[in-house]
Design an enzyme around this catalytic site. Sequence first.
Site, PDB file in Angstrom:
ATOM      1  N   GLU A  60      56.704  66.253   7.245  1.00 58.69           N
ATOM      2  CA  GLU A  60      56.474  65.959   8.659  1.00 58.69           C
ATOM      3  C   GLU A  60      57.639  66.380   9.551  1.00 58.69           C
ATOM      4  O   GLU A  60      57.429  66.927  10.644  1.00 58.69           O
ATOM      5  CB  GLU A  60      56.193  64.460   8.840  1.00 58.69           C
ATOM      6  N   HIS A 129      49.759  52.154   5.841  1.00 59.71           N
ATOM      7  CA  HIS A 129      48.719  52.959   6.497  1.00 59.71           C
ATOM      8  C   HIS A 129      48.019  52.178   7.606  1.00 59.71           C
ATOM      9  O   HIS A 129      47.011  52.634   8.142  1.00 59.71           O
ATOM     10  CB  HIS A 129      47.666  53.408   5.479  1.00 59.71           C
TER      11      HIS A 129
END
Length: 324
Positions: A60, A129
Amino acid sequence: MNKVFLFDALREATDEEMDRDKSVFVLGEDVGHYGGSYKVTKDLHVKYGDLRILDTPIAENSFMGMAVGTAMTGLRPIVEGMNMSFLLLAFNQISNNAGMLPYTSGGNFQIPLVIRGPGGVGKQLGAEHSQRLEAYFQAIPGLKIVACSTPYNAKGLLKSAIRDNNPVILFEHVLLYNLKDYIPSEEYFIPLDKAELVRDGNDVTIVTYSRMRHHVMQAVDILIEEGYNPEVIDLISLKPIDIDSISQSLKKTHKLMVVEECMKTGGIAAEIIAQVNDNYFDLLDSPVVRLSSQDIPTPYNGLLEKATVIQPQQIVEAVKSMLA
């Protein structure tokens, strides 16, 4: 008018803008041949090729840096975070580079960058998450932040974000992708800095956004049956907050409730309350009520997870208590 899923509305916006402007491209994990985790980029690689729908490694910080660099040099990247919490790994690039470069370069660089993807509390996705990251990014100067809640505003916001010359973060809720509604056949745009008046009323102003809009409207259906008349505002823009729309509503209702999925400590509601107290305290007849998620990592257990997030019945009871 076409009835589409929210993920299809986002796909339409991406397709239309890529077709119109060759400088627009998408990058992220599994956005290409897999079509994105929630199918927002499904089959677009067939139409635009593997360089404009660019599959990246699981890195990322690296691909966010690449996106900032391409934005500086004339392209208009759309970064899809497979899950928005993964982009915490790119926080330095988003903050120190995307947010600040237009300022620190003396205006020599624009950063027309869109960062979008799923977030919020899903269904047993586990703590890492199920994060609510709005407030993490809210403190970064130079960013615009919006949260979609319907297929209609999802498409309009994404098209506006792609054409904006500033970095924009679009929060999509993981449980709203399969929401289906009508959207216009003709092209349309939604401003990145305006709230939406969802329901007109005069008893209390309820301000909310993202998935909580739907919890609020479930509560409102119950409240209307019992003779209450709440006004509902969907923030849409989390940065800047459209405080003017809130103040106009308070001139009618004189009572404010904020319902959010964000954490209570340092959340979006906290910022709204601070701004209202600073600028519109005299419009209030009672203290602002804040309904926020628990300040804990989201549990995996389904019942505990549900208890973490504000539910419609809690909203009903809070409104009744305010108006008692």
